[in-house]
Scaffold this motif. Structure first.
Motif, PDB file in Angstrom:
ATOM      1  N   PHE A   1      46.145  37.316  31.568  1.00 50.70           N
ATOM      2  CA  PHE A   1      46.605  36.729  32.823  1.00 50.70           C
ATOM      3  C   PHE A   1      46.726  37.790  33.917  1.00 50.70           C
ATOM      4  CE2 PHE A   1      49.671  34.708  35.707  1.00 50.70           C
ATOM      5  CZ  PHE A   1      49.088  33.450  35.833  1.00 50.70           C
ATOM      6  N   LEU A   2      46.784  39.041  33.512  1.00 46.58           N
ATOM      7  CA  LEU A   2      46.840  40.133  34.489  1.00 46.58           C
ATOM      8  C   LEU A   2      45.617  40.139  35.398  1.00 46.58           C
ATOM      9  CD1 LEU A   2      48.166  43.007  32.194  1.00 46.58           C
ATOM     10  CD2 LEU A   2      49.423  41.878  34.030  1.00 46.58           C
ATOM     11  N   HIS A   3      44.476  39.618  34.921  1.00 43.97           N
ATOM     12  CA  HIS A   3      43.287  39.549  35.765  1.00 43.97           C
ATOM     13  C   HIS A   3      43.497  38.576  36.926  1.00 43.97           C
ATOM     14  CE1 HIS A   3      40.394  42.046  33.601  1.00 43.97           C
ATOM     15  NE2 HIS A   3      40.922  41.592  32.478  1.00 43.97           N
ATOM     16  N   ILE A   4      44.340  37.571  36.698  1.00 46.48           N
ATOM     17  CA  ILE A   4      44.622  36.612  37.764  1.00 46.48           C
ATOM     18  C   ILE A   4      45.543  37.230  38.799  1.00 46.48           C
ATOM     19  CG2 ILE A   4      45.743  34.406  38.293  1.00 46.48           C
ATOM     20  CD1 ILE A   4      44.702  33.326  35.657  1.00 46.48           C
ATOM     21  N   ILE A   5      46.612  37.876  38.354  1.00 47.35           N
ATOM     22  CA  ILE A   5      47.596  38.390  39.305  1.00 47.35           C
ATOM     23  C   ILE A   5      47.205  39.761  39.859  1.00 47.35           C
ATOM     24  CG2 ILE A   5      49.503  37.046  38.353  1.00 47.35           C
ATOM     25  CD1 ILE A   5      50.409  39.421  36.800  1.00 47.35           C
ATOM     26  N   ASN A   6      46.167  40.390  39.292  1.00 44.55           N
ATOM     27  CA  ASN A   6      45.639  41.651  39.824  1.00 44.55           C
ATOM     28  C   ASN A   6      44.135  41.495  40.043  1.00 44.55           C
ATOM     29  OD1 ASN A   6      45.355  44.292  40.626  1.00 44.55           O
ATOM     30  ND2 ASN A   6      45.469  45.149  38.573  1.00 44.55           N
ATOM     31  N   PRO A   7      43.748  40.620  40.978  1.00 44.21           N
ATOM     32  CA  PRO A   7      42.331  40.254  41.104  1.00 44.21           C
ATOM     33  C   PRO A   7      41.454  41.369  41.655  1.00 44.21           C
ATOM     34  CG  PRO A   7      43.586  39.319  42.924  1.00 44.21           C
ATOM     35  CD  PRO A   7      44.588  39.936  41.971  1.00 44.21           C
ATOM     36  N   GLY A   8      42.051  42.362  42.284  1.00 46.06           N
ATOM     37  CA  GLY A   8      41.246  43.440  42.848  1.00 46.06           C
ATOM     38  C   GLY A   8      40.555  44.288  41.800  1.00 46.06           C
TER      39      GLY A   8
ATOM     40  N   GLU B   1      44.785  38.336  51.482  1.00 45.09           N
ATOM     41  CA  GLU B   1      43.526  38.564  50.771  1.00 45.09           C
ATOM     42  C   GLU B   1      43.757  38.519  49.258  1.00 45.09           C
ATOM     43  OE1 GLU B   1      39.838  41.798  50.556  1.00 45.09           O
ATOM     44  OE2 GLU B   1      41.816  42.444  51.237  1.00 45.09           O
ATOM     45  N   ARG B   2      44.835  39.159  48.818  1.00 43.90           N
ATOM     46  CA  ARG B   2      45.159  39.127  47.385  1.00 43.90           C
ATOM     47  C   ARG B   2      45.494  37.707  46.943  1.00 43.90           C
ATOM     48  NH1 ARG B   2      50.196  39.367  44.841  1.00 43.90           N
ATOM     49  NH2 ARG B   2      49.972  39.592  42.580  1.00 43.90           N
ATOM     50  N   PHE B   3      46.275  36.997  47.725  1.00 42.56           N
ATOM     51  CA  PHE B   3      46.674  35.640  47.346  1.00 42.56           C
ATOM     52  C   PHE B   3      45.442  34.748  47.136  1.00 42.56           C
ATOM     53  CE2 PHE B   3      50.836  36.141  50.010  1.00 42.56           C
ATOM     54  CZ  PHE B   3      51.253  37.136  49.129  1.00 42.56           C
ATOM     55  N   LYS B   4      44.461  34.854  48.028  1.00 41.31           N
ATOM     56  CA  LYS B   4      43.252  34.031  47.909  1.00 41.31           C
ATOM     57  C   LYS B   4      42.439  34.402  46.675  1.00 41.31           C
ATOM     58  CE  LYS B   4      42.884  33.251  52.894  1.00 41.31           C
ATOM     59  NZ  LYS B   4      42.123  33.562  54.140  1.00 41.31           N
ATOM     60  N   LEU B   5      42.389  35.702  46.384  1.00 41.12           N
ATOM     61  CA  LEU B   5      41.652  36.133  45.193  1.00 41.12           C
ATOM     62  C   LEU B   5      42.379  35.721  43.918  1.00 41.12           C
ATOM     63  CD1 LEU B   5      40.383  39.674  46.238  1.00 41.12           C
ATOM     64  CD2 LEU B   5      39.044  37.575  45.991  1.00 41.12           C
ATOM     65  N   VAL B   6      43.705  35.712  43.935  1.00 40.33           N
ATOM     66  CA  VAL B   6      44.463  35.195  42.791  1.00 40.33           C
ATOM     67  C   VAL B   6      44.061  33.753  42.523  1.00 40.33           C
ATOM     68  CG1 VAL B   6      46.766  34.476  42.022  1.00 40.33           C
ATOM     69  CG2 VAL B   6      46.446  36.744  43.013  1.00 40.33           C
ATOM     70  N   ARG B   7      43.988  32.970  43.584  1.00 40.18           N
ATOM     71  CA  ARG B   7      43.555  31.572  43.442  1.00 40.18           C
ATOM     72  C   ARG B   7      42.164  31.492  42.837  1.00 40.18           C
ATOM     73  NH1 ARG B   7      45.045  26.381  42.656  1.00 40.18           N
ATOM     74  NH2 ARG B   7      43.492  24.946  43.493  1.00 40.18           N
ATOM     75  N   ASN B   8      41.256  32.332  43.287  1.00 39.86           N
ATOM     76  CA  ASN B   8      39.889  32.316  42.766  1.00 39.86           C
ATOM     77  C   ASN B   8      39.848  32.677  41.282  1.00 39.86           C
ATOM     78  OD1 ASN B   8      39.020  31.661  45.315  1.00 39.86           O
ATOM     79  ND2 ASN B   8      38.282  33.716  45.832  1.00 39.86           N
ATOM     80  N   ARG B   9      40.590  33.725  40.901  1.00 43.54           N
ATOM     81  CA  ARG B   9      40.584  34.110  39.486  1.00 43.54           C
ATOM     82  C   ARG B   9      41.180  32.994  38.621  1.00 43.54           C
ATOM     83  NH1 ARG B   9      38.673  37.610  41.889  1.00 43.54           N
ATOM     84  NH2 ARG B   9      36.983  36.117  41.571  1.00 43.54           N
ATOM     85  N   TYR B  10      42.207  32.338  39.115  1.00 45.77           N
ATOM     86  CA  TYR B  10      42.827  31.212  38.404  1.00 45.77           C
ATOM     87  C   TYR B  10      41.805  30.096  38.186  1.00 45.77           C
ATOM     88  CZ  TYR B  10      45.714  26.960  38.022  1.00 45.77           C
ATOM     89  OH  TYR B  10      46.251  25.755  37.646  1.00 45.77           O
ATOM     90  N   LEU B  11      41.060  29.740  39.225  1.00 45.42           N
ATOM     91  CA  LEU B  11      40.049  28.692  39.091  1.00 45.42           C
ATOM     92  C   LEU B  11      38.952  29.107  38.117  1.00 45.42           C
ATOM     93  CD1 LEU B  11      39.749  27.533  42.821  1.00 45.42           C
ATOM     94  CD2 LEU B  11      40.930  26.372  40.936  1.00 45.42           C
ATOM     95  N   GLU B  12      38.604  30.389  38.119  1.00 44.31           N
ATOM     96  CA  GLU B  12      37.593  30.883  37.171  1.00 44.31           C
ATOM     97  C   GLU B  12      38.072  30.717  35.733  1.00 44.31           C
ATOM     98  OE1 GLU B  12      36.606  34.877  38.169  1.00 44.31           O
ATOM     99  OE2 GLU B  12      35.659  34.332  40.081  1.00 44.31           O
ATOM    100  N   PHE B  13      39.342  31.037  35.474  1.00 44.01           N
ATOM    101  CA  PHE B  13      39.881  30.880  34.126  1.00 44.01           C
ATOM    102  C   PHE B  13      39.818  29.419  33.689  1.00 44.01           C
ATOM    103  CE2 PHE B  13      42.457  34.594  32.350  1.00 44.01           C
ATOM    104  CZ  PHE B  13      41.662  35.549  32.974  1.00 44.01           C
ATOM    105  N   LEU B  14      40.001  28.492  34.614  1.00 41.53           N
ATOM    106  CA  LEU B  14      39.876  27.069  34.291  1.00 41.53           C
ATOM    107  C   LEU B  14      38.413  26.697  34.033  1.00 41.53           C
ATOM    108  CD1 LEU B  14      42.372  25.498  36.856  1.00 41.53           C
ATOM    109  CD2 LEU B  14      42.501  25.250  34.366  1.00 41.53           C
ATOM    110  N   GLU B  15      37.535  27.170  34.891  1.00 42.38           N
ATOM    111  CA  GLU B  15      36.112  26.852  34.755  1.00 42.38           C
ATOM    112  C   GLU B  15      35.520  27.432  33.480  1.00 42.38           C
ATOM    113  OE1 GLU B  15      34.732  28.527  38.356  1.00 42.38           O
ATOM    114  OE2 GLU B  15      35.562  26.929  39.628  1.00 42.38           O
ATOM    115  N   GLU B  16      36.035  28.570  33.053  1.00 40.26           N
ATOM    116  CA  GLU B  16      35.510  29.229  31.858  1.00 40.26           C
ATOM    117  C   GLU B  16      36.228  28.801  30.581  1.00 40.26           C
ATOM    118  OE1 GLU B  16      35.969  33.301  32.896  1.00 40.26           O
ATOM    119  OE2 GLU B  16      34.377  33.273  34.413  1.00 40.26           O
ATOM    120  N   ASP B  17      37.089  27.795  30.691  1.00 41.37           N
ATOM    121  CA  ASP B  17      37.827  27.242  29.551  1.00 41.37           C
ATOM    122  C   ASP B  17      38.751  28.250  28.871  1.00 41.37           C
ATOM    123  OD1 ASP B  17      36.856  24.638  29.778  1.00 41.37           O
ATOM    124  OD2 ASP B  17      35.047  25.107  28.621  1.00 41.37           O
TER     125      ASP B  17
END
Length: 422
Positions: free
Chosen positions: A44-51, A62-78
């Motif tokens: 989960f550290l990849h989500i909260i440390n997206p840089g 910028e960090r907040f938006k990337l956190v959202r993106n990493r979160y969606l990726e974790f969902l898309e990748e199951d």
């Protein structure tokens, strides 16, 4: 009455749960953090440390938006999935001689506003706004607020029955903590749990005051911006982890001061004598064992300080706290430390070995004097909260410390708008 609701959690796929969950970001050393990010792609550290993905330090929106993106990726990748139906989540933690079992639930912002959810710490407006903006952008809550309720036989019985089932998750993390989680989806059991908590007059925040305040702020802004507000939107709730009072573990924070505020050792001891009976314990390690007794380490020697009760007035629950007594008798009037949160002359430490670390820091000359206290009790915390008072900073270190990513509460709803906290 306390309002609790089941919710459809976002949580790790079963085979990845042990890899996903993470400790608090601040709990990792730089070396451990980099190793986890490098060798565990599911953390989960990849989500909260997206840089980390871009080898770039990112901050603010910028960090907040990337956190959202990493979160969606974790969902898309199951890596993460969303439960199909509303559940409560029974969660048990075990390590060494520590064990607790509590409930992940959606808890009510309205309860926080009307005092059913009680607080004992001040919050900082700047931090409230920052975290509210974070929540608005990422649209999920992965860090529950730790709250306690009075030990209740009927709730304990429900939990014991649910634990007879095989847990959905059962794994041990590398810090030798064992985790078990049971989703509760049976409508009859859910109704029972809701009814039991409706009979509880108050929930007490143990850890997460800023998370509560930020959720309240976000709910207020969201409601004003939503013309179709119904009170049922996710922003009207935040994720809580509710455990009985008996399963909270409270540790003390010790204090170290950089200097004696211009006093000699002898002058300092004379000033202390106004409020304390002082005994020199020499080089023998000393820790207090009772309320209103303190330990002190100064110039290579330990001292016991016994409060002279005729020299100090107990006027309310706050005045009886050892952390407040230390502040009012030593830190403020003698050492001149008035801002316990920001003054660079004072440092705090916790843990069973902290007395030795404190001694070592003072022997090295990094600090001049240190003070040890006994832990506060849950009753003292409740007394402060019930009286609408605020404890001094660093009065308690509380366990359990909860993991991020085990259960996630979604804040997004269909009519969601781009709200900004100002």
């Amino acid at each position: 009455m306390a309002v609790v609701r089941p919710f459809k959690a976002i949580r790790p796929k079963n085979d990845k749960a042990s890899f996903v969950v993470s400790r608090s970001y601040e709990d990792y050393s730089k070396k451990e953090l980099n190793a986890t990010l490098k060798f565990n792609p599911f953390s989960f550290l990849h989500i909260i440390n997206p840089g980390f993905k871009f080898d770039k330090k990112v901050v603010g929106n910028e960090r907040f938006k990337l956190v959202r993106n990493r979160y969606l990726e974790f969902l898309e990748e199951d890596v993460l999935m969303k439960d199909a139906q509303d559940c409560f989540y029974l969660y048990q933690i075990e390590k060494n001689n520590f064990s607790c079992c509590g409930l992940f639930a959606a808890t009510s912002v309205a309860d926080y506003r009307n005092g059913v959810i009680k607080k004992h710490e001040d919050t900082i407006s700047r931090r409230e706004k920052l975290f509210a903006n974070y929540l608005q952008t990422v649209k999920f809550n992965a860090e529950p607020v730790l709250m306690t309720y009075p030990d209740t036989d009927s709730i304990a019985k429900i939990f014991d029955q649910e634990k007879q089932r095989s847990p959905e998750y059962h794994f041990t993390t590398t810090d030798k903590v064992t985790h078990r989680l049971w989703p509760i989806s049976d409508e009859k059991i859910i109704r029972k749990i809701k009814d039991e908590f409706a009979d509880i007059n108050a929930l007490y925040i143990a850890d997460g005051h800023h998370r509560c305040a930020s959720s309240d702020l976000l709910a207020n802004i969201s409601e004003k911006a939503n013309p179709e507000h119904s009170g049922k939107e996710p922003y009207n709730y935040f994720m809580g982890y509710l455990i009985p009072e008996s399963e909270i573990y409270i540790y003390e924070f010790n204090r170290m001061a950089k200097d004696l505020n211009g006093l000699t050792k002898e002058e300092f001891l004379v000033r202390l004598d106004e409020y304390f009976r002082i005994q020199n314990k020499g080089v023998i390690l000393y820790k207090p064992t009772r309320k209103h007794h303190f330990g002190m380490y100064l110039d290579g020697e330990f001292y016991s300080l016994y409060l002279r009760k005729k020299a100090y007035a107990f006027t309310d629950p706050l005045s009886e706290l050892d952390t407040q007594i230390l502040y009012k008798t030593i830190l403020e009037p003698i050492l001149g430390i008035t801002d316990l949160r920001n003054d660079k002359r004072i440092t705090y430490g916790y843990g069973k070995h902290n007395v030795l670390r404190m001694k070592d820091e003072i022997d090295k000359g990094n600090y001049k004097v240190g003070f040890t206290l006994v832990p506060l009790t849950m009753d003292e915390i409740k007394d402060i909260a019930d009286a609408n008072l605020v404890m001094p900073p660093k009065s308690t270190y509380i366990e359990p410390k909860l993991r991020s990513g085990l259960a996630i509460y979604e804040l997004e709803y269909k009519k969601n708008r781009n709200l900004t906290v100002k």
